[in-house]
Design a protein around this motif. Structure first.
Motif, PDB file in Angstrom:
ATOM      1  N   TYR A  57      42.183 -12.407 -64.693  1.00  9.53           N
ATOM      2  CA  TYR A  57      40.924 -13.113 -64.483  1.00  9.53           C
ATOM      3  C   TYR A  57      39.754 -12.153 -64.707  1.00  9.53           C
ATOM      4  O   TYR A  57      39.832 -10.986 -64.345  1.00  9.53           O
ATOM      5  N   TYR A  97      35.620 -12.015 -63.639  1.00 10.15           N
ATOM      6  CA  TYR A  97      34.537 -12.575 -62.849  1.00 10.15           C
ATOM      7  C   TYR A  97      33.312 -11.671 -63.030  1.00 10.15           C
ATOM      8  O   TYR A  97      33.432 -10.519 -63.466  1.00 10.15           O
ATOM      9  N   GLN A 115      29.560 -10.604 -60.747  1.00  4.51           N
ATOM     10  CA  GLN A 115      28.686 -10.810 -59.606  1.00  4.51           C
ATOM     11  C   GLN A 115      27.310 -10.295 -59.980  1.00  4.51           C
ATOM     12  O   GLN A 115      27.117  -9.081 -60.133  1.00  4.51           O
ATOM     13  N   GLY A 149      27.285 -14.821 -55.613  1.00  4.25           N
ATOM     14  CA  GLY A 149      28.704 -14.736 -55.324  1.00  4.25           C
ATOM     15  C   GLY A 149      29.489 -14.415 -56.579  1.00  4.25           C
ATOM     16  O   GLY A 149      28.940 -14.097 -57.625  1.00  4.25           O
ATOM     17  N   LEU A 150      30.794 -14.502 -56.467  1.00  7.02           N
ATOM     18  CA  LEU A 150      31.665 -14.254 -57.613  1.00  7.02           C
ATOM     19  C   LEU A 150      31.613 -15.449 -58.556  1.00  7.02           C
ATOM     20  O   LEU A 150      31.866 -16.579 -58.148  1.00  7.02           O
ATOM     21  N   PHE A 201      33.259 -17.140 -61.815  1.00  6.97           N
ATOM     22  CA  PHE A 201      34.432 -17.143 -62.693  1.00  6.97           C
ATOM     23  C   PHE A 201      33.981 -17.143 -64.151  1.00  6.97           C
ATOM     24  O   PHE A 201      33.073 -17.882 -64.534  1.00  6.97           O
ATOM     25  N   TYR A 207      40.129 -16.950 -67.671  1.00  7.09           N
ATOM     26  CA  TYR A 207      41.425 -16.808 -67.017  1.00  7.09           C
ATOM     27  C   TYR A 207      42.516 -16.872 -68.078  1.00  7.09           C
ATOM     28  O   TYR A 207      42.551 -17.809 -68.877  1.00  7.09           O
ATOM     29  N   ASP A 233      41.643 -20.147 -70.238  1.00 12.47           N
ATOM     30  CA  ASP A 233      40.648 -21.058 -69.684  1.00 12.47           C
ATOM     31  C   ASP A 233      39.300 -20.355 -69.787  1.00 12.47           C
ATOM     32  O   ASP A 233      39.016 -19.457 -69.007  1.00 12.47           O
ATOM     33  N   SER A 260      36.339 -21.785 -69.481  1.00 12.97           N
ATOM     34  CA  SER A 260      35.311 -22.704 -69.007  1.00 12.97           C
ATOM     35  C   SER A 260      34.159 -22.026 -68.279  1.00 12.97           C
ATOM     36  O   SER A 260      33.086 -22.613 -68.135  1.00 12.97           O
ATOM     37  N   LEU A 291      34.112  -7.933 -62.702  1.00 10.13           N
ATOM     38  CA  LEU A 291      35.366  -7.653 -62.015  1.00 10.13           C
ATOM     39  C   LEU A 291      36.524  -8.299 -62.750  1.00 10.13           C
ATOM     40  O   LEU A 291      36.430  -9.439 -63.200  1.00 10.13           O
ATOM     41  N   GLN A 317      45.343 -12.394 -55.704  1.00  6.94           N
ATOM     42  CA  GLN A 317      44.713 -11.694 -56.811  1.00  6.94           C
ATOM     43  C   GLN A 317      44.403 -10.267 -56.367  1.00  6.94           C
ATOM     44  O   GLN A 317      43.910 -10.040 -55.266  1.00  6.94           O
TER      45      GLN A 317
END
Lengths: 115, 111
Positions: free
Chosen positions: A33, A35, A37, A42-43, A45, A48, A56, A58, A91, A104
């Motif tokens: 994954y 991510y 920040q 927040g984190l 996405f 993936y 993914d 998206s 991340l 994770q």
């Protein structure tokens, strides 16, 4: 064993340049994954990868962002024509990818600063 | 997309106080709920994984409950210590290993 590693740990670049961020997942983990920040957020996405399935994508914020995962292991996140709003901590995480209860494991992150 | 909300956004407590914060979600259309702890300048670390059967988890002074019927999970810290200062993240896993993170609760424990 070794955890998730990311490089570089810090990257400062000028607006308009391309950057590549690297992630080495835990050996044997099929899920990976990305991510980010942004400051005060927040984190978020991004993308993936799960085994040999199509990723993914998206969460990718624009077509300037792309990612690859070669040989089911190392992944590279590429940001083209960087903008100041791309500044964030990026991340990477990996998991065994066998069950939704899988944890994770996160890497230390890459702090990207776009001047 | 699963919407995960965490409250409060930040929390300041004195050493020794017990505290709790909330992760709420609108539906139980997920497989597991995860709590992570994210200290400044470090990576998020997993605290608990909770399944849908009304789990309660405990690790030392930290515990968590899950109420899928009413759509929330609580994280409790008993006798907070300065080393508990961190951002606590809640995430739902669904859609075969896709994670949906909340924005976190930032805890600051003053000595």
């Amino acid at each position: 064993g070794a955890g998730v590693s990311q490089s570089p740990s810090n990257k400062v670049t000028e607006k308009g340049k391309d950057v590549e961020l690297r992630c080495d997942p835990i050996s044997g983990h099929t899920a990976l994954y990305w991510y980010r920040q942004s400051l005060g957020q927040g984190l978020e996405f991004l993308i993936y990868f799960q085994g040999n399935s199509a990723p993914d994508k998206s969460g990718l914020p624009s077509d300037r962002f792309s990612a690859e995962r070669t040989g089911g292991s190392v992944s590279t996140l590429t940001i083209q024509r960087t903008q100041q709003e791309d500044s964030a901590v990026y991340l990477c995480a990996s998991s065994q990818g066998l069950a939704d209860t899988d944890t994770q494991y996160f890497g230390p992150g890459t702090r990207l600063t776009v001047l | 997309i699963l919407n995960v909300e965490q409250s409060p956004q930040s929390l300041h407590v004195q050493e020794g106080d017990s505290t709790n914060f909330t992760c709420s979600f609108p539906s139980s259309n997920f497989y597991a709920l995860h709590w992570y702890r994210w200290e400044t300048a470090k990576s998020p670390e997993a605290l608990f994984v909770m399944t849908l059967n009304g789990d309660e988890k405990k690790k030392g002074r930290i515990s968590a409950t899950l109420n899928t019927k009413e759509g929330y999970s609580y994280l409790y810290i008993k006798g907070s210590q300065p080393e508990d200062s961190a951002t606590y993240l809640c995430a739902l896993s669904a859609d075969f290993n896709k994670f949906y993170f909340g924005s976190g609760t930032k805890l600051n424990v003053k000595p």
